[in-house]
Write a protein that holds these residues in place. Structure first.
Motif, short mmCIF file in Angstrom:
data_model
loop_
_atom_site.label_atom_id
_atom_site.label_comp_id
_atom_site.label_asym_id
_atom_site.label_seq_id
_atom_site.Cartn_x
_atom_site.Cartn_y
_atom_site.Cartn_z
N PHE A 12 0.57 -1.24 0.31
CA PHE A 12 -0.06 -0.01 0.11
C PHE A 12 0.59 1.01 -0.33
CE2 PHE A 12 -1.71 3.07 2.98
CZ PHE A 12 -3.19 3.73 1.71
N PHE A 13 1.69 1.26 0.77
CA PHE A 13 2.16 2.65 0.97
C PHE A 13 3.45 2.59 0.27
CE2 PHE A 13 1.52 2.37 5.26
CZ PHE A 13 1.77 3.66 5.34
N SER A 14 4.10 1.23 -0.67
CA SER A 14 4.87 1.49 -2.89
C SER A 14 4.08 1.87 -3.38
CB SER A 14 5.14 0.16 -2.38
OG SER A 14 6.22 -0.06 -3.38
N ALA A 15 2.72 1.75 -3.45
CA ALA A 15 1.88 2.21 -4.87
C ALA A 15 1.62 3.43 -4.15
CB ALA A 15 0.37 1.12 -4.29
N LEU A 16 1.13 3.85 -3.26
CA LEU A 16 1.05 5.68 -2.58
C LEU A 16 2.36 6.47 -2.85
CD1 LEU A 16 -1.22 7.18 -1.52
CD2 LEU A 16 0.18 6.91 1.24
N SER A 17 3.70 6.43 -2.45
CA SER A 17 4.54 6.52 -2.99
C SER A 17 4.58 7.10 -3.95
CB SER A 17 6.02 5.18 -2.26
OG SER A 17 7.20 5.85 -2.70
N ALA A 24 4.98 14.47 -7.81
CA ALA A 24 6.26 14.95 -7.39
C ALA A 24 6.46 15.49 -9.17
CB ALA A 24 7.28 14.78 -6.69
N THR A 25 6.45 15.26 -10.20
CA THR A 25 7.19 15.20 -11.24
C THR A 25 6.90 16.75 -12.35
OG1 THR A 25 5.75 14.10 -12.47
CG2 THR A 25 7.29 12.81 -11.88
N TYR A 30 5.99 17.03 -3.42
CA TYR A 30 5.40 15.91 -2.88
C TYR A 30 6.38 14.42 -2.89
CZ TYR A 30 0.37 17.45 -4.55
OH TYR A 30 0.06 19.36 -4.43
N ALA A 31 7.38 15.09 -3.34
CA ALA A 31 8.79 13.61 -2.66
C ALA A 31 9.71 13.49 -1.74
CB ALA A 31 9.80 14.38 -3.83
N GLU A 32 8.92 14.86 -1.19
CA GLU A 32 9.61 14.29 0.67
C GLU A 32 8.15 13.31 1.52
OE1 GLU A 32 9.67 17.81 2.60
OE2 GLU A 32 10.84 18.82 1.34
N PHE A 33 6.96 13.67 0.60
CA PHE A 33 5.96 12.74 1.39
C PHE A 33 6.21 10.76 0.18
CE2 PHE A 33 4.23 16.58 2.23
CZ PHE A 33 4.06 16.66 3.38
N ALA A 34 6.95 11.30 -0.71
CA ALA A 34 6.88 9.84 -1.42
C ALA A 34 8.35 9.28 -0.80
CB ALA A 34 7.08 10.35 -2.59
N GLU A 35 9.12 10.41 -0.52
CA GLU A 35 10.40 9.61 0.09
C GLU A 35 10.05 8.48 1.29
OE1 GLU A 35 13.38 11.50 -0.42
OE2 GLU A 35 14.64 10.52 0.95
N LYS A 115 14.65 12.42 -11.01
CA LYS A 115 14.50 11.93 -10.11
C LYS A 115 13.08 11.25 -9.95
CE LYS A 115 18.27 10.40 -7.89
NZ LYS A 115 18.95 10.44 -6.57
N ALA A 116 12.45 12.51 -9.60
CA ALA A 116 10.76 11.88 -9.22
C ALA A 116 10.38 11.54 -10.39
CB ALA A 116 9.96 13.67 -9.01
N LYS A 117 11.00 11.30 -11.22
CA LYS A 117 10.18 10.54 -12.38
C LYS A 117 11.05 9.27 -12.48
CE LYS A 117 9.64 10.47 -17.32
NZ LYS A 117 10.30 11.13 -19.16
N ALA A 118 12.10 9.01 -12.29
CA ALA A 118 12.59 7.44 -12.10
C ALA A 118 12.53 6.58 -11.15
CB ALA A 118 14.20 8.20 -11.90
N LEU A 119 11.89 7.39 -10.10
CA LEU A 119 11.84 7.34 -8.87
C LEU A 119 9.81 6.81 -9.30
CD1 LEU A 119 13.12 8.87 -6.33
CD2 LEU A 119 13.40 7.29 -6.03
N THR A 120 9.25 7.28 -9.50
CA THR A 120 7.79 6.91 -10.22
C THR A 120 7.95 5.71 -10.91
OG1 THR A 120 7.25 9.02 -10.66
CG2 THR A 120 5.56 7.39 -11.44
#
Lengths: 495, 109
Positions: A12-17, A24-25, A30-35, A115-120
């Motif tokens: 669940f948290f992975s999907a939310l992230s 965040a892109t 939003y990236a801080e929360f995602a991280e 980085k946000a795009k890659a992490l998505t």
């Protein structure tokens, strides 16, 4: 059922992230929360893995996974290895490796929109893996508790089982990073080299393991799963040699990782590695298709670059053979006829470049690997000898001195002691309740390995499979040089 | 140069397909074998059942869950799933080479 809930919340948290990284892109805040959610997902997945390990070590046979893959009598190290001996456990290891690598990647370099795009993409892959684990739940509880488990397949009770799967899954996770990075226009050669090192180490160790195990077709049996695991390695090697069109090989490597997972887990083909029929295995087709989308781009073949062409040809050969294996049995001769000339061309090209190249060790490794592998494929010989108590093969005399057996709670070991003109030989047969495993005895010499595997034994006779494996030492030396060369580059060691 | 490279690659792919065409054979199931009278050098995959051993010779059955065939092999059999090469004669499969699957326990629950 705490374990299942841990993995459920982790997914669940992975999907939310993933969702937040996608947002965040556009807005980086939003990236801080995602991280944070990514780290929560990693922690929960790790907790789930530790819990399963705890069940394995404490012999909790009320859990189906523990019952199926562990046993009271198994050594402590094999109880740890049982964590990734099953389909569900190996997927859990892959998900954990992927989450860990994603977390490290997050903190490596600048945290920007790219980085946000890659992490998505990366967190989406992590979510996919976690959802797959939930579908095959490793924490399934049995209606009653067995006193003992079935245990890990005796063929897997070797030290290689402890190291080989983690190497491979960390390699695959790094390939996913390269893939996601290129999608977001982040290129990191160091990351590619690290992934290449993990995959190389995994393949070499797998080859060494297969060589020591009778019935796995030698160090390289052209088994479909072995071939499939070679594809991302070839693709990454092509990447490291390319000057243009690297993206293509980055994307192709990830497609091949998904393809390997599909081949191994779908049960679609007969292989010494295949993991049995599993309906969820077909879901990997979706991963293959999704990862293939960026491939619909122009493939740039460089001017005057023969290396891309050579690796392209190797990929064609291995891919064609592996895909054909989905429907038919492919004879080993196909690979020898098609692969050997390309391998030869690679060795010649490497030899030519050896004088000028700064990567001398790696290229020397390739040449030695070529000489060793081709001599094994073409000149290995096999004979069956029966000693009662004497025997002779091509002037080598053998004398069976003794056949003994000893018992321990895990297995009975039958050991033959044979004297010969090339040395003392002590092959064993390990008799487990589930099956019997022949433990080969190998006499190593620089030019030839003498390989002995006991097929059957009586009080005054033994039947031995005797292999002469020429120049196999060059395969191991060449493989070691590949890795050593990479390490020497990394630490700027001049050789 | 780029065109030459592409032509070379396509030509090699053609050569590989040609070689592959002459190198493939069907992996059969025990059910397939039961429909055949006699054949040599067949590749059969399936699960091992009812294994007994006498004087170094292993007698067993290979099954695909639908049907099973009698098989004979000189040597050890490790694991439950095998890929065997051999000759089919008079209702018995005489195994010459045998590969054991290494991850047969990956059946899942």
């Amino acid at each position: 059922m705490v374990g299942f809930e841990l993995l459920l919340i982790s997914a669940f948290f992975s999907a939310l992230s993933s969702l937040l990284f996608a947002l965040a892109t556009k807005r980086l805040k939003y990236a801080e929360f995602a991280e944070v959610f990514l780290y929560v997902s990693l922690s929960l997945c790790f907790a789930g893995m530790l819990l399963l390990l705890h069940y394995l070590i404490t012999d909790n046979f009320s859990i189906y996974y523990v019952y199926a893959y562990s046993q009271r009598e198994m050594g402590f190290e094999y109880k740890i290895a049982a964590l990734w001996a099953g389909k569900e456990g190996s997927l859990l290891l892959w998900a954990f490796a992927s989450l860990l690598v994603t977390s490290i990647f997050t903190n490596y370099g600048v945290k920007d929109l790219r980085k946000a795009k890659a992490l998505t993409v990366l967190t989406a892959i992590n979510s996919f893996l976690l959802i797959l684990i939930l579908l095959s739940n490793p924490f399934e509880v049995l209606p009653f508790k067995y006193n003992n488990g079935i245990g890990m397949n005796p063929l897997l009770r070797t030290p290689e089982m402890i190291i080989h799967p983690p190497l491979v899954f960390f390699g695959y996770s790094l390939v996913a990073c390269i893939y996601a990075g290129h999608l977001a226009e982040i290129e990191n050669r160091g990351l590619v080299k690290l992934a290449w090192a993990f995959l190389t180490a995994g393949i070499v160790l797998g080859g060494f393991w297969a060589y020591r195990t009778l019935g796995w077709g030698g160090f390289w049996g052209w088994d479909p799963v072995e071939n499939a695991s070679l594809l991302p390695w070839l693709s990454l090697t092509a990447y490291l040699h390319a000057r243009k069109g690297k993206e293509f090989f980055a994307y192709l490597s990830m497609v091949f990782v998904a393809f390997t997972a599909f081949v191994t887990r779908s049960g679609i083909l007969s292989s010494v590695h295949s993991f049995g029929e599993d309906p969820t295995g077909w879901i990997y087709l979706f991963l293959i298709l999704a990862c293939s989308l960026p491939l619909i781009r122009k493939w740039e073949i460089e001017d005057r670059c023969y290396t891309s062409l050579i690796f392209g040809a190797m990929i064609v050969v291995v891919l064609l053979g592996t895909v054909a294996n989905l429907f038919r049995s492919v004879d080993r001769s196909y690979y020898l006829i098609t692969f050997t000339p390309i391998f030869f061309a690679t060795a010649i090209l490497t030899l030519y470049r050896l004088r000028s190249s700064t990567k001398k060790l790696i290229h020397l490794g390739v040449i030695l690997l070529f000489i060793g592998a081709t001599s094994v494929w073409f000149f290995e010989s096999k004979e069956t000898i029966i000693l009662s108590p004497n025997g002779e093969v091509d002037g080598i005399e053998f004398y069976l001195q003794d056949v003994s057996s000893h018992w321990n709670p895990e297995k009975t070991v039958v050991k033959a002691k044979i004297l010969s003109s090339i040395g003392s030989i002590e092959p064993e047969i390990h008799v487990y309740p589930q099956s019997t495993v022949s433990k080969a005895f190998i006499l190593n010499t620089p030019l030839m390995d003498y390989y002995f595997a006991m097929k059957s034994a009586g009080s005054n006779f033994v039947e031995i499979e005797f292999y002469r494996v020429p120049l196999i030492a060059l395969v191991w030396l060449g493989s070691s040089l590949l890795l050593l060369g990479l390490i020497s580059q990394k630490f700027r060691i001049r050789l | 140069m780029r065109r030459v490279a592409l032509i070379l690659l396509i030509a090699f792919a053609g050569f590989a397909v040609f070689t592959l065409y002459h190198s493939v054979s069907s992996t059969l199931t025990p059910s397939d074998l039961l429909n055949m009278a006699k054949a040599e050098n067949l590749v059969v995959s399936g699960r091992v059942e009812n294994l007994t051993k006498e004087d170094g010779i292993v007698y067993f059955y290979i099954t695909d869950e639908k049907s099973k065939i009698r098989a004979v092999y000189r040597g050890e059999i490790a694991g439950e799933e095998v890929i065997a090469t051999g000759d089919w004669n008079n209702g018995t499969f005489y195994v010459k080479e045998l590969l054991s699957k290494c991850h047969t326990e990956y059946k899942g629950g």
